[in-house]
Design a protein around this motif. Structure first.
Motif, PDB file in Angstrom:
ATOM      1  N   ARG A  12      -2.748  70.957   8.032  1.00  0.00           N
ATOM      2  CA  ARG A  12      -3.960  71.529   8.457  1.00  0.00           C
ATOM      3  C   ARG A  12      -5.083  70.452   8.607  1.00  0.00           C
ATOM      4  NH1 ARG A  12      -3.410  75.571   4.404  1.00  0.00           N
ATOM      5  NH2 ARG A  12      -4.991  74.684   3.154  1.00  0.00           N
ATOM      6  N   ASN A  13      -4.999  69.567   7.387  1.00  0.00           N
ATOM      7  CA  ASN A  13      -6.182  68.514   7.227  1.00  0.00           C
ATOM      8  C   ASN A  13      -5.940  67.260   7.829  1.00  0.00           C
ATOM      9  OD1 ASN A  13      -7.531  70.234   5.562  1.00  0.00           O
ATOM     10  ND2 ASN A  13      -6.768  69.431   3.646  1.00  0.00           N
ATOM     11  N   ASN A  14      -4.576  66.693   7.990  1.00  0.00           N
ATOM     12  CA  ASN A  14      -4.468  65.500   8.523  1.00  0.00           C
ATOM     13  C   ASN A  14      -3.934  65.723   9.903  1.00  0.00           C
ATOM     14  OD1 ASN A  14      -5.114  64.130   6.314  1.00  0.00           O
ATOM     15  ND2 ASN A  14      -2.819  64.410   5.390  1.00  0.00           N
ATOM     16  N   ALA A  15      -3.611  66.902  10.567  1.00  0.00           N
ATOM     17  CA  ALA A  15      -2.957  66.976  11.910  1.00  0.00           C
ATOM     18  C   ALA A  15      -3.780  68.139  12.763  1.00  0.00           C
ATOM     19  CB  ALA A  15      -1.480  67.433  11.878  1.00  0.00           C
ATOM     20  N   GLU A  16      -3.853  69.335  12.365  1.00  0.00           N
ATOM     21  CA  GLU A  16      -4.618  70.347  12.859  1.00  0.00           C
ATOM     22  C   GLU A  16      -5.898  70.059  13.070  1.00  0.00           C
ATOM     23  OE1 GLU A  16      -3.507  74.384  11.339  1.00  0.00           O
ATOM     24  OE2 GLU A  16      -1.517  73.722  10.924  1.00  0.00           O
ATOM     25  N   ALA A  17      -6.855  69.366  12.102  1.00  0.00           N
ATOM     26  CA  ALA A  17      -8.219  69.283  12.302  1.00  0.00           C
ATOM     27  C   ALA A  17      -8.276  68.108  13.273  1.00  0.00           C
ATOM     28  CB  ALA A  17      -8.572  68.717  10.878  1.00  0.00           C
ATOM     29  N   ALA A  18      -7.711  67.385  13.551  1.00  0.00           N
ATOM     30  CA  ALA A  18      -7.800  66.486  14.725  1.00  0.00           C
ATOM     31  C   ALA A  18      -7.651  67.102  16.108  1.00  0.00           C
ATOM     32  CB  ALA A  18      -7.028  65.204  14.691  1.00  0.00           C
ATOM     33  N   GLY A  19      -6.822  67.990  16.027  1.00  0.00           N
ATOM     34  CA  GLY A  19      -6.645  68.934  17.314  1.00  0.00           C
ATOM     35  C   GLY A  19      -7.793  69.595  17.494  1.00  0.00           C
ATOM     36  N   LEU A  20      -8.402  70.251  16.463  1.00  0.00           N
ATOM     37  CA  LEU A  20      -9.341  71.212  16.771  1.00  0.00           C
ATOM     38  C   LEU A  20     -10.776  70.355  17.160  1.00  0.00           C
ATOM     39  CD1 LEU A  20      -9.001  73.499  13.526  1.00  0.00           C
ATOM     40  CD2 LEU A  20      -8.779  74.090  16.081  1.00  0.00           C
ATOM     41  N   LEU A  21     -10.842  69.348  16.726  1.00  0.00           N
ATOM     42  CA  LEU A  21     -11.864  68.355  16.986  1.00  0.00           C
ATOM     43  C   LEU A  21     -11.906  68.069  18.541  1.00  0.00           C
ATOM     44  CD1 LEU A  21     -12.612  65.980  14.104  1.00  0.00           C
ATOM     45  CD2 LEU A  21     -14.130  67.601  15.178  1.00  0.00           C
ATOM     46  N   MET A  22     -10.629  67.598  19.019  1.00  0.00           N
ATOM     47  CA  MET A  22     -10.380  67.058  20.355  1.00  0.00           C
ATOM     48  C   MET A  22     -10.658  68.310  21.187  1.00  0.00           C
ATOM     49  SD  MET A  22      -7.461  64.283  19.764  1.00  0.00           S
ATOM     50  CE  MET A  22      -7.905  63.443  21.379  1.00  0.00           C
ATOM     51  N   SER A  23     -10.210  69.510  21.083  1.00  0.00           N
ATOM     52  CA  SER A  23     -10.253  70.548  21.907  1.00  0.00           C
ATOM     53  C   SER A  23     -11.527  70.856  22.182  1.00  0.00           C
ATOM     54  CB  SER A  23      -9.679  71.707  21.083  1.00  0.00           C
ATOM     55  OG  SER A  23      -9.800  72.918  21.984  1.00  0.00           O
ATOM     56  N   HIS A  24     -12.806  70.796  21.022  1.00  0.00           N
ATOM     57  CA  HIS A  24     -14.100  71.033  21.134  1.00  0.00           C
ATOM     58  C   HIS A  24     -14.745  69.961  21.834  1.00  0.00           C
ATOM     59  CE1 HIS A  24     -17.948  72.374  20.146  1.00  0.00           C
ATOM     60  NE2 HIS A  24     -18.457  71.334  19.880  1.00  0.00           N
ATOM     61  N   TYR A  25     -14.301  68.652  21.642  1.00  0.00           N
ATOM     62  CA  TYR A  25     -15.041  67.410  22.264  1.00  0.00           C
ATOM     63  C   TYR A  25     -14.151  66.851  23.518  1.00  0.00           C
ATOM     64  CZ  TYR A  25     -18.581  67.126  18.586  1.00  0.00           C
ATOM     65  OH  TYR A  25     -19.317  67.525  17.806  1.00  0.00           O
TER      66      TYR A  25
END
Length: 307
Positions: free
Chosen positions: A92-105
């Motif tokens: 969640r913290n080291n992989a999914e978080a990056a994906g969520l950020l990139m989807s938003h930005y």
């Protein structure tokens, strides 16, 4: 340096994220995102001109990011090395978080993802960006290497899906006056505790001072591309635990003792030739000896007795 930009820095309460946020704030609009469990860290960043955002990227969904500010660059430093042995939390913290950020930005000029040289397979020779990956940290932090590799895969996929210019920087050993692997060993020496080294393996790293990391940022953002550019992030001078600990002991007038243990971190020296090309010359303006002298002067001010 970078100026006139809107920049989001994640992991802004950590030593590295806070250093970048503070360094960029005088010439840019900077937001620092973190959980800020320590209110003092939030207050200190605000005093430096950084706009804090209190959020836990490991506990949010896509809709929870809608209030984030519009920015030109995202510097993603947030990471979780203490998830052991919880792989669910680590992913969640080291992989999914990056994906969520990139989807938003999706429309940013660049996205910097701070990865780590722990993604490489352990090897006695310096590692280049195209060398095999592996579970380097398994013995000490079972989830970390695997989740950082997963994070890179997520970032690579999102960069292609959303057309985001991206740099994946594999960080080696960062340090400053108040943090880092050498700082931990300085604390060992001051407490008369032995320093652990891995047996029968080259004891070599490529430490980089946080100030030198900040100086390389324009080159890293300028290199961002799609598919992502992958680059090792370390200093020019290879040095190991035994050498830097011996030097620290000399500076504080103590003796250092070592013991071998498989729970110590194996040497991992990245080849930083690609980074030198990006910055157009040497990386380290602060040599490791100068950096450690500054560390010691901060921990043990002139005229004070070492604790």
């Amino acid at each position: 340096m970078i100026s006139g930009k809107r920049i989001l820095v994640t992991g802004a309460s950590g030593s590295i994220g806070s250093a970048f946020a503070a360094a960029l704030a005088p010439d840019n609009e900077v937001w620092g995102l973190a959980r800020f469990t320590d209110p003092g860290a939030k207050n200190e960043l605000e005093a430096r001109g950084v706009r804090p955002i209190v959020a836990d990227l490991g506990a949010v969904g896509p809709d929870d990011l809608s209030d984030l500010p519009e920015v030109d660059h995202v510097l993603h430093f947030a990471a979780d090395i203490f998830a052991e042995p919880d792989f669910e939390r680590a992913f969640r913290n080291n992989a999914e978080a990056a994906g969520l950020l990139m989807s938003h930005y999706r429309g940013v000029e660049s996205f910097l993802h701070c990865s780590s040289t722990v993604v490489y397979e352990a090897h006695p020779e310096p590692r280049c960006e195209d060398h095999p990956l592996g579970d380097y940290m398994r013995a000490v932090y079972p989830t970390y290497s695997v989740s950082k590799i997963a994070g890179e895969a997520v970032v690579r996929t999102c960069a292609r899906l959303f057309g985001i210019p991206t740099t994946i920087a594999r960080l080696n050993v960062p340090y400053s006056d108040t943090m880092g692997f050498p700082w931990v060993h300085l604390m060992n020496i001051l407490k008369n505790e032995p320093v652990g080294v891995y047996p029968d393996f080259p004891d070599v790293f490529a430490p980089i001072h946080v100030d030198d990391m900040v100086r390389t940022l324009p080159a890293l953002l300028g290199a961002a591309d799609n598919p992502p550019v992958i680059v090792n992030w370390g200093g020019d001078e290879p040095v190991g635990i035994t050498e830097w600990s011996g030097y620290l002991a000399q500076l504080v007038g103590r003796k250092v003792t070592f013991f071998t243990t498989e729970m110590a971190i194996k040497g991992m020296c990245p080849d930083v030739g690609k980074l030198r090309e990006l910055v157009g010359g040497p990386i380290s303006r602060i040599s490791w000896r100068d950096g450690l002298r500054s560390m010691v002067s901060t921990v043990v001010p002139a005229g004070a007795d070492a604790p």
